[in-house]
Structure formats: C-alpha cells, structure tokens
Design a protein around this motif. Structure first.
Motif, mmCIF file in Angstrom:
data_model
loop_
_atom_site.group_PDB
_atom_site.id
_atom_site.type_symbol
_atom_site.label_atom_id
_atom_site.label_comp_id
_atom_site.label_asym_id
_atom_site.label_seq_id
_atom_site.Cartn_x
_atom_site.Cartn_y
_atom_site.Cartn_z
ATOM 1 N N UNK A 1 35.093 32.147 40.117
ATOM 2 C CA UNK A 1 35.536 33.770 40.562
ATOM 3 C C UNK A 1 35.589 34.443 38.916
ATOM 4 N N UNK A 2 35.384 33.601 37.620
ATOM 5 C CA UNK A 2 35.276 34.069 36.559
ATOM 6 C C UNK A 2 34.441 34.406 36.568
ATOM 7 N N UNK A 3 32.856 33.911 37.013
ATOM 8 C CA UNK A 3 32.342 34.346 37.105
ATOM 9 C C UNK A 3 31.358 36.106 37.939
ATOM 10 N N UNK A 4 32.212 35.866 39.525
ATOM 11 C CA UNK A 4 32.517 36.817 40.156
ATOM 12 C C UNK A 4 33.624 38.508 39.534
ATOM 13 N N UNK A 5 34.058 38.125 38.589
ATOM 14 C CA UNK A 5 34.974 38.926 38.395
ATOM 15 C C UNK A 5 34.262 39.690 37.044
ATOM 16 N N UNK B 1 39.440 38.906 33.171
ATOM 17 C CA UNK B 1 38.279 37.732 33.858
ATOM 18 C C UNK B 1 38.953 37.220 34.022
ATOM 19 N N UNK B 2 39.496 36.666 32.937
ATOM 20 C CA UNK B 2 40.297 34.817 33.245
ATOM 21 C C UNK B 2 42.044 35.208 34.378
ATOM 22 N N UNK B 3 42.315 35.784 34.289
ATOM 23 C CA UNK B 3 43.724 36.222 34.943
ATOM 24 C C UNK B 3 42.952 37.072 36.019
ATOM 25 N N UNK B 4 42.204 37.616 36.925
ATOM 26 C CA UNK B 4 41.783 37.602 37.795
ATOM 27 C C UNK B 4 41.003 36.624 38.695
ATOM 28 N N UNK B 5 40.670 35.504 37.585
ATOM 29 C CA UNK B 5 40.202 34.279 38.336
ATOM 30 C C UNK B 5 41.471 33.863 38.650
ATOM 31 N N UNK B 6 42.078 33.262 38.034
ATOM 32 C CA UNK B 6 43.475 32.784 38.942
ATOM 33 C C UNK B 6 44.044 32.901 39.808
ATOM 34 N N UNK C 1 30.715 39.033 36.965
ATOM 35 C CA UNK C 1 29.621 40.167 37.600
ATOM 36 C C UNK C 1 30.058 41.613 38.286
ATOM 37 N N UNK C 2 31.419 41.552 38.269
ATOM 38 C CA UNK C 2 31.547 42.746 39.556
ATOM 39 C C UNK C 2 32.743 44.153 38.018
ATOM 40 N N UNK C 3 32.415 43.550 36.827
ATOM 41 C CA UNK C 3 33.153 44.085 35.810
ATOM 42 C C UNK C 3 31.724 44.900 35.326
ATOM 43 N N UNK C 4 30.648 44.070 35.227
ATOM 44 C CA UNK C 4 29.354 44.578 35.169
ATOM 45 C C UNK C 4 28.485 45.770 35.987
ATOM 46 N N UNK C 5 29.223 45.348 37.305
ATOM 47 C CA UNK C 5 28.423 45.864 38.282
ATOM 48 C C UNK C 5 29.980 46.519 39.783
ATOM 49 N N UNK C 6 30.375 47.252 39.412
ATOM 50 C CA UNK C 6 31.116 47.280 40.277
ATOM 51 C C UNK C 6 30.633 47.141 42.119
ATOM 52 N N UNK C 7 31.620 46.438 42.728
ATOM 53 C CA UNK C 7 31.422 47.438 44.337
ATOM 54 C C UNK C 7 32.700 47.013 45.075
ATOM 55 N N UNK C 8 32.367 47.624 46.684
ATOM 56 C CA UNK C 8 33.612 47.820 47.327
ATOM 57 C C UNK C 8 34.511 46.513 47.703
ATOM 58 N N UNK C 9 34.831 46.260 46.612
ATOM 59 C CA UNK C 9 35.504 44.946 46.978
ATOM 60 C C UNK C 9 37.158 45.103 46.711
ATOM 61 N N UNK C 10 38.040 43.577 46.759
ATOM 62 C CA UNK C 10 39.055 43.703 45.824
ATOM 63 C C UNK C 10 38.920 42.978 44.097
ATOM 64 N N UNK C 11 37.974 42.662 43.997
ATOM 65 C CA UNK C 11 37.628 41.744 42.336
ATOM 66 C C UNK C 11 37.542 43.799 41.365
ATOM 67 N N UNK C 12 36.677 43.555 42.521
ATOM 68 C CA UNK C 12 35.852 44.758 41.292
ATOM 69 C C UNK C 12 37.667 45.990 41.418
ATOM 70 N N UNK C 13 38.006 45.613 41.866
ATOM 71 C CA UNK C 13 39.409 46.716 41.761
ATOM 72 C C UNK C 13 40.336 46.298 41.095
#
Ligand code: HEM
Length: 401
Positions: free
Chosen positions: A189-193, A225-230, A195-207
């Motif tokens: 999830x850290x890596x996903x956060x 990113x760490x807080x989002x991953x947790x 990735x979404x910070x660099x390239x936002x999508x229509x999903x909750x991690x991006x929001x």
C-alpha cells in the motif's frame, strides 16, 4: 454439585465457539474479571463496556487493541488510526472522514451490488458454503476495488489479510507468517500511495493522498504515504473479515430463527432492521482491548494502571439488562433506547459502518431471492480462531425447493 471455576480465555476453543454462557456468568459473578493466566482484566456488562469505550483517557488504544500488542505496553512508531489516542487520532480521523463521506459510500452501491451478484451467481444452490463461497469473498473485493488495487493484485491482498488475522487455538502472538503478511501488505500500500501521488486515479487511495484539513499547529495537514499504507492495511481486517462473519453468521441465525427469515421475505423494508439486529446478535467484532492509564475502581475491584482491559462488546450486546430476551434474534426489536455496541462507541466508533450496512443489506436482499427456503448443516459449521473477530469459517447451506 460444584460450580465450575470461571475462566475466560480468549484463545481457547470455548471462546472461539461462542462464549455466551461464559459471558452471562462473568456479568453476574465477575463484572470486572481478572485473568491470572494472562494478567488482563475484562468488562462484560453493557453499561461498563459502553462507558469504557467512551473514556479514552482512562482506556487508551495507543498500545494496541489486541492482547499481544497491548501487553507489550509500547506505543509502536507506525500505527493505524484504530491504535491512536487524541490528539493524533482526531487529526487522522478528520482527514479520512473527508474521504469516507456518506455520499462517497452511497456511490459505491452499483459496484458493491455487482460484486455481490457476481459471487452469489457462481454458487451451487444444491450445496455451497455460505462463508467460503460467498461472504468471505465479496467484502475484500469491494474494499480492494474501492481503494484502487488493480485486479491482478487483489487475490494476493486477500491472502495477506487472512494471514495477518489468523490465530491457532492457544496462540496469542502473531505467527511469522502473519508478521510477514503485515510487512508485505504495508509495503504494497505504501507503493500504491506513492504511485497515486504521482498519478492520481479515480479511487480512494488517490483521494486520501489529496485530503487535507485545516490545522492551527505545525503538523502537516495531509497524510503521508506511510499513514495511508497503515490505514489501507487496516481496512482489510476491520472491514472485510467483519462483514464476512456477519453474513456467514446470518445463515446460522436465520436457520435457528426461521420465522425471522419468513418475516423478511414478507417485508423487505425490514432489511435494515435485520442488519442492525444481526450486528447485535452476532457481534462479529467480539472485543477490543485497551490499556489502563490509571487505577480504576469498579464493582469493588481495582484495575491497576498499565494493564490490558478487554471491552467485551459481544457480551454487552447480549446483556439482558440492556436487551430483553437478548439471546433471541428479533428483527422488530425496539432499538430506540439502547444502541448496540457492534460498531464500538465513542471516538473510535466504526468509520466504515455505512459501508458495512450497505453491503450487508444488499447481500441479505440477494440471499432472500436466492434461498427463499434453505437448510444449514449445523453439525458441519466451523468457527474461526481469530483475535477480536469471531464467527463462522464454514456454513454449509442447501437451498430447498
Ligand atoms: C459488520 C461489519 C463491521 C463491524 C462489526 C465493525 C466493528 C468495528 C468496531 C467495534 C470498531 C471500534 C474499534 C475500537 O474501538 O477499538 C471499528 C472501528 C473501525 N472500523 Fe469497523 N466494523 C465493520 C465494518 C467496517 C468496514 C466495512 C470498514 C471500512 C471499510 C471499517 C473500518 C473501520 C475503521 C477504519 C475503524 C477505526 C476507526 C477509528 O479508530 O477511529 N469497519 N469497527
């Protein structure tokens, strides 16, 4: 006749099998129970459990909410919202609440309906497992899609989630497999956060990456990113296993109280009431542990500072002082006076309650169509051996013609 000694062991088969008789004795004989074996205290009466959930300055969450972590007595460096105290908790809850709005959850309805239909249409009415073939599958799928986990990685996310919650009988600490699963899922999830910070999508991690609150101190107004991953890693356990247990348990509960199933068949507008009653009756999250911050004197017992305290909401929800005929599933029960504690109470009360209610209502509605009459092989039902969460692992069902 000798009365058996009162022993509440949250890692015993007796507990995993549903400890309702034991809870009744605890409420009666030892409302502040002390476990010599593990050195913890437990509250079991509705009024005491509700009061303790609200009193976060006495009963802290920051050292964990399961026995293994709380008894270490340490505040871990990286933790999710559920194991924070104010003011940190207020900060994170403020941000994630901006994303978890009622509107955002309502918008998930079409996706949730599609997934529930997809899994239910794959089962064989002549014989299937309500948990393994249905209720264990759709909640994690819905959460993964909501967060934005790509399809190819969703099965892996589900397996990690299973591994990190699993406990054997007598096992308190997390196994190595479980620990590795926590590391892997957090890393993922850290890596996903990132990735979404660099390239936002229509999903909750991006929001979550974009969500911001106003602050009057020098703390950052956004999540790292760490807080989002947790947070994302928490949702798998908090949001998927619980709904899985609620719907699996519903099969058994309605098999025991067939008149209630019949009532629902007659009047589907009662589905939301049925969900609330199932939540009370099942309590998929049976307890959360807290850490006592000071000495507490209750019912003639002193809980010393620095001890794990079990808040047994599974017992509170079956307390006859709060719910008359507490062991009866009654979808018409008057709930206006006493709220069930199934979603907790106070500052940590379930953030995903709206999503849980949405998914569960859709699932019940579909099951009413799919199995208007059914039987459950009660002898072959098995229960999970987990911490905090309780319920069925297998519920064999046959649809009757
Ligand atoms: C039947 C389903 C569910 C039940 C019974 C349930 C139960 C609970 C309970 C008892 C708590 C309080 C924990 C505590 O005080 O220590 C809680 C918190 C939480 N739940 Fe749920 N939950 C369910 C579904 C969900 C879903 C679907 C999600 C999200 C996808 C979710 C996310 C959370 C989060 C993030 C928290 C922590 C809130 C905070 O610390 O402020 N839950 N839940």
């Amino acid at each position: 006749m000798t009365i058996a000694e009162l022993e509440f062991d949250p890692f015993s088969q007796e507990f995993f099998d549903g400890a309702y008789d034991l809870y009744a004795r605890m409420r009666e004989e030892a409302p502040v129970y002390y476990s010599e074996k593990y050195d913890f205290y437990a509250l079991s009466r509705y009024t005491d459990v509700a009061a303790a959930y609200r009193d976060f300055s006495t009963y802290s969450s920051a050292r964990g909410i399961d026995l293994a972590t709380v008894r270490r007595g340490e505040v871990p460096p990286h933790r999710s919202i559920i194991v924070m105290d104010p003011p940190e908790h207020r900060h994170v809850r403020g941000i994630v609440s901006k994303v978890f709005t009622p509107r955002a959850i309502a918008e998930l309805r079409p996706m949730a309906s599609d997934q529930i239909d997809r899994f239910l249409s794959a089962v064989d009415p002549a014989g299937f497992d309500l948990v393994q073939d249905f209720s264990a599958l759709f909640p994690i799928e819905i959460i993964s899609r909501m967060l934005g986990v790509p399809e190819a990685e969703r099965t892996q996310v589900r397996l990690w989630t299973d591994e990190l919650l699993h406990r054997e009988v007598g096992q308190i600490e997390m196994s190595e497999v479980g620990f590795n699963a926590v590391v892997e899922i957090s890393r993922y999830y850290y890596a996903l956060a990132k990735a979404r910070r660099a390239d936002p999508q229509d999903d909750m991690i991006s929001r979550l990456v974009q969500a911001e609150i106003e602050r009057d101190d020098d703390q950052p107004p956004t999540l790292s990113n760490m807080e989002i991953a947790m947070f994302a890693a928490l949702l798998g356990g908090a949001g998927a296993e619980t709904v899985a247990k609620l719907i699996g348990g519903a099969g058994v509960a309605f098999a025991r109280f067939p008149d209630q199933w019949e009532k629902l068949q007659q009047d589907r507008s009662k589905i939301p009431d049925a969900v609330e009653e199932l939540l009370r009756y099942e309590s998929p999250n049976q307890y959360n542990v807290r850490y006592s911050m000071k000495d507490v004197r209750l019912h003639g017992v002193t809980i010393p500072a620095g001890k794990p305290v079990f808040l047994l909401l599974g017992s509170a929800n079956r307390d006859p002082e709060a719910f008359p005929d507490a062991h009866v599933l009654d979808i018409d029960r008057d709930r206006s006076q006493v709220p069930s504690l199934a979603f907790g109470y106070g500052i940590h009360s379930c953030l995903g309650a709206a999503l849980a209610r949405l998914e569960s209502s859709i699932a019940l509605n579909r099951l009413l169509d799919f199995m208007p009459r059914f039987e459950v092989d009660l002898d072959r039902c098995t229960r999970v051996t987990m911490q905090n969460v309780a319920g069925y692992n297998n519920v064999p069902v046959r649809v009757l013609r």
